[in-house]
Motif scaffolding. Structure first.
Motif, mmCIF file in Angstrom:
data_model
loop_
_atom_site.group_PDB
_atom_site.id
_atom_site.type_symbol
_atom_site.label_atom_id
_atom_site.label_comp_id
_atom_site.label_asym_id
_atom_site.label_seq_id
_atom_site.Cartn_x
_atom_site.Cartn_y
_atom_site.Cartn_z
ATOM 1 N N GLY A 142 -7.549 12.939 9.181
ATOM 2 C CA GLY A 142 -6.962 11.951 10.090
ATOM 3 C C GLY A 142 -7.143 10.854 9.403
ATOM 4 N N ILE A 143 -7.674 10.528 8.446
ATOM 5 C CA ILE A 143 -8.018 9.362 7.799
ATOM 6 C C ILE A 143 -6.619 8.848 7.044
ATOM 7 C CG2 ILE A 143 -8.522 10.219 5.441
ATOM 8 C CD1 ILE A 143 -10.550 7.902 5.206
ATOM 9 N N ALA A 144 -5.674 9.784 6.857
ATOM 10 C CA ALA A 144 -4.135 9.567 6.354
ATOM 11 C C ALA A 144 -3.683 8.633 6.977
ATOM 12 C CB ALA A 144 -3.484 10.784 5.923
ATOM 13 N N GLY A 145 -3.562 8.841 8.512
ATOM 14 C CA GLY A 145 -3.033 7.953 9.554
ATOM 15 C C GLY A 145 -3.437 6.748 9.523
ATOM 16 N N LEU A 146 -4.763 6.531 9.375
ATOM 17 C CA LEU A 146 -5.389 5.053 9.201
ATOM 18 C C LEU A 146 -5.101 4.436 8.038
ATOM 19 C CD1 LEU A 146 -9.208 5.929 10.357
ATOM 20 C CD2 LEU A 146 -7.025 5.126 11.819
ATOM 21 N N ILE A 147 -4.708 5.026 6.972
ATOM 22 C CA ILE A 147 -4.508 4.458 5.872
ATOM 23 C C ILE A 147 -3.031 4.040 5.808
ATOM 24 C CG2 ILE A 147 -3.821 4.795 3.291
ATOM 25 C CD1 ILE A 147 -6.274 6.914 3.329
ATOM 26 N N ALA A 148 -2.055 4.886 6.308
ATOM 27 C CA ALA A 148 -0.734 4.396 6.524
ATOM 28 C C ALA A 148 -0.534 3.209 7.609
ATOM 29 C CB ALA A 148 0.169 5.563 7.438
ATOM 30 N N LEU A 149 -1.310 3.074 8.613
ATOM 31 C CA LEU A 149 -1.426 1.967 9.508
ATOM 32 C C LEU A 149 -1.885 0.922 8.511
ATOM 33 C CD1 LEU A 149 -2.410 3.503 12.851
ATOM 34 C CD2 LEU A 149 -0.230 2.623 12.290
ATOM 35 N N ARG A 150 -2.852 0.825 8.075
ATOM 36 C CA ARG A 150 -3.329 -0.238 7.262
ATOM 37 C C ARG A 150 -2.235 -0.826 6.014
ATOM 38 N NH1 ARG A 150 -10.018 -0.431 6.705
ATOM 39 N NH2 ARG A 150 -10.090 -1.194 8.598
ATOM 40 N N GLY A 151 -1.583 0.045 5.547
ATOM 41 C CA GLY A 151 -0.422 -0.005 4.642
ATOM 42 C C GLY A 151 0.945 -0.734 5.281
ATOM 43 N N LEU A 152 1.094 -0.342 6.417
ATOM 44 C CA LEU A 152 1.956 -1.000 7.380
ATOM 45 C C LEU A 152 1.835 -2.312 7.636
ATOM 46 C CD1 LEU A 152 3.257 1.479 10.103
ATOM 47 C CD2 LEU A 152 4.828 0.598 8.144
ATOM 48 N N GLU A 153 0.532 -2.737 7.937
ATOM 49 C CA GLU A 153 0.091 -4.148 8.148
ATOM 50 C C GLU A 153 0.211 -4.746 6.798
ATOM 51 O OE1 GLU A 153 -2.862 -5.918 11.443
ATOM 52 O OE2 GLU A 153 -3.861 -4.786 9.861
ATOM 53 N N ALA A 154 -0.214 -4.508 5.966
ATOM 54 C CA ALA A 154 -0.175 -5.072 4.639
ATOM 55 C C ALA A 154 1.372 -5.247 4.468
ATOM 56 C CB ALA A 154 -0.758 -4.174 3.520
ATOM 57 N N LEU A 155 2.150 -4.484 4.476
ATOM 58 C CA LEU A 155 3.642 -4.900 4.316
ATOM 59 C C LEU A 155 4.126 -5.986 5.083
ATOM 60 C CD1 LEU A 155 5.070 -1.322 3.789
ATOM 61 C CD2 LEU A 155 4.492 -3.036 2.060
ATOM 62 N N GLU A 156 3.713 -5.848 6.346
ATOM 63 C CA GLU A 156 4.107 -7.016 7.387
ATOM 64 C C GLU A 156 3.567 -8.145 6.951
ATOM 65 O OE1 GLU A 156 4.427 -4.137 11.567
ATOM 66 O OE2 GLU A 156 2.456 -5.186 11.084
ATOM 67 N N GLU A 157 2.225 -8.443 6.624
ATOM 68 C CA GLU A 157 1.630 -9.455 6.450
ATOM 69 C C GLU A 157 2.203 -10.299 5.191
ATOM 70 O OE1 GLU A 157 -2.620 -8.793 6.469
ATOM 71 O OE2 GLU A 157 -2.604 -8.557 8.393
ATOM 72 N N LEU A 164 -11.761 4.605 0.719
ATOM 73 C CA LEU A 164 -10.296 5.058 1.119
ATOM 74 C C LEU A 164 -10.059 3.934 2.139
ATOM 75 C CD1 LEU A 164 -10.774 8.692 1.656
ATOM 76 C CD2 LEU A 164 -8.973 7.610 -0.062
ATOM 77 N N LEU A 165 -10.635 3.467 3.081
ATOM 78 C CA LEU A 165 -10.151 2.618 4.023
ATOM 79 C C LEU A 165 -10.164 1.046 3.842
ATOM 80 C CD1 LEU A 165 -11.508 4.325 7.414
ATOM 81 C CD2 LEU A 165 -9.148 4.285 6.520
ATOM 82 N N ASP A 166 -10.596 0.902 2.379
ATOM 83 C CA ASP A 166 -10.475 -0.703 1.986
ATOM 84 C C ASP A 166 -9.237 -1.268 2.013
ATOM 85 O OD1 ASP A 166 -12.147 -2.904 0.890
ATOM 86 O OD2 ASP A 166 -10.321 -2.494 -0.897
ATOM 87 N N GLU A 167 -9.262 -2.457 2.885
ATOM 88 C CA GLU A 167 -7.886 -3.168 3.153
ATOM 89 C C GLU A 167 -7.481 -3.478 1.823
ATOM 90 O OE1 GLU A 167 -7.911 -5.791 6.655
ATOM 91 O OE2 GLU A 167 -9.694 -4.916 7.229
ATOM 92 N N THR A 168 -7.999 -3.955 0.989
ATOM 93 C CA THR A 168 -7.340 -4.498 -0.273
ATOM 94 C C THR A 168 -7.131 -3.599 -0.989
ATOM 95 O OG1 THR A 168 -9.337 -6.409 -0.341
ATOM 96 C CG2 THR A 168 -8.367 -5.816 -2.435
ATOM 97 N N ARG A 169 -7.602 -2.345 -1.023
ATOM 98 C CA ARG A 169 -7.163 -1.264 -2.114
ATOM 99 C C ARG A 169 -6.011 -0.787 -1.306
ATOM 100 N NH1 ARG A 169 -6.450 4.258 -2.025
ATOM 101 N NH2 ARG A 169 -7.105 4.330 -0.053
ATOM 102 N N ILE A 170 -5.836 -0.591 -0.053
ATOM 103 C CA ILE A 170 -4.782 -0.010 0.416
ATOM 104 C C ILE A 170 -3.461 -0.877 0.506
ATOM 105 C CG2 ILE A 170 -3.744 0.642 2.720
ATOM 106 C CD1 ILE A 170 -6.465 1.702 3.531
ATOM 107 N N ALA A 171 -3.571 -2.243 0.578
ATOM 108 C CA ALA A 171 -2.655 -3.251 0.607
ATOM 109 C C ALA A 171 -2.044 -3.348 -0.924
ATOM 110 C CB ALA A 171 -3.361 -4.795 0.858
ATOM 111 N N ALA A 172 -2.976 -3.218 -1.614
ATOM 112 C CA ALA A 172 -2.483 -3.216 -3.125
ATOM 113 C C ALA A 172 -1.534 -2.034 -3.378
ATOM 114 C CB ALA A 172 -3.738 -3.091 -4.489
#
Length: 197
Positions: A51-66, A121-129
């Motif tokens: 399930g963490i894959a979905g959380l990573i995906a949503l944080r990635g979407l938010e990073a692209l939006e921001e 894995l859920l780190d916002e900076t890592r996912i955004a990068a």
């Protein structure tokens, strides 16, 4: 009787499962993990669940939006969530999340690189990068090998008060192992297929 039938089916095909294995099994009830997408907190079962894959995906979407790489995804009154650019971004971030899950999700008790844990894995900076580095609005970018087709059935029920129940039944790759223990009305699953020892 059911446990003995399961053990017999597994052993008949070269497996090593024993009745003692079933008797000694203890189900874990780990604390859930969560991530925010805008002002919504989303919860999942932690690894070794996927399930963490979905959380990573949503944080990635938010990073692209921001970062202004994609338009903010709205409901039907705004930008249609099913527009081609929006669907492309959602698919790419899902692929990013699944790629991370395939690469890093494992049995936490057997994890060799403890720095690559759930918080990492859920780190916002890592996912955004990762999202900003890999996303291409004009083409698909592979995030590892595609998994074999799965046989997961899932449904959710949410009442008016926001109480939710999720049911997931997974018999990976069609009918799982294809083995039906004698006298039982179910096939044995093979969700461990994707794990490496």
């Amino acid at each position: 009787a059911t446990g003995r039938a399961i053990v017999a089916a597994v052993r008949k095909h070269g497996g090593t499962l024993s009745s003692e294995d079933l008797l000694e099994h203890r189900t874990a009830f780990p604390a859930p993990i969560c991530a925010r997408y805008r002002d919504v907190r989303l919860w999942q079962v932690p690894p070794n669940g996927q399930g963490i894959a979905g959380l990573i995906a949503l944080r990635g979407l938010e990073a692209l939006e921001e970062a202004g790489r994609i338009d903010r995804i709205q409901d039907e009154a705004g930008l249609c969530p099913t527009s081609a650019p929006t669907m492309h971004a959602m698919l790419e971030m899902t692929r990013l999340g699944l790629g991370d899950a395939r690469s890093f999700v494992c049995d936490p008790e057997r994890q060799q690189h403890t720095e690559q844990n759930t918080d990492w894995l859920l780190d916002e900076t890592r996912i955004a990068a990762r999202a900003l580095d890999t996303f291409d609005p004009d083409r698909a970018v592979a995030q590892g090998e595609a998994p074999p087709p799965s046989g997961t059935v899932s449904f959710q029920v949410v009442d008016g008060a926001g109480n939710a129940v999720s049911f997931v039944n997974s018999n990976f790759m069609g009918f799982g192992t294809g083995l039906v223990p004698d006298g039982c009305g179910f096939t044995l699953q093979n969700r461990g297929y994707g794990f490496n020892l």
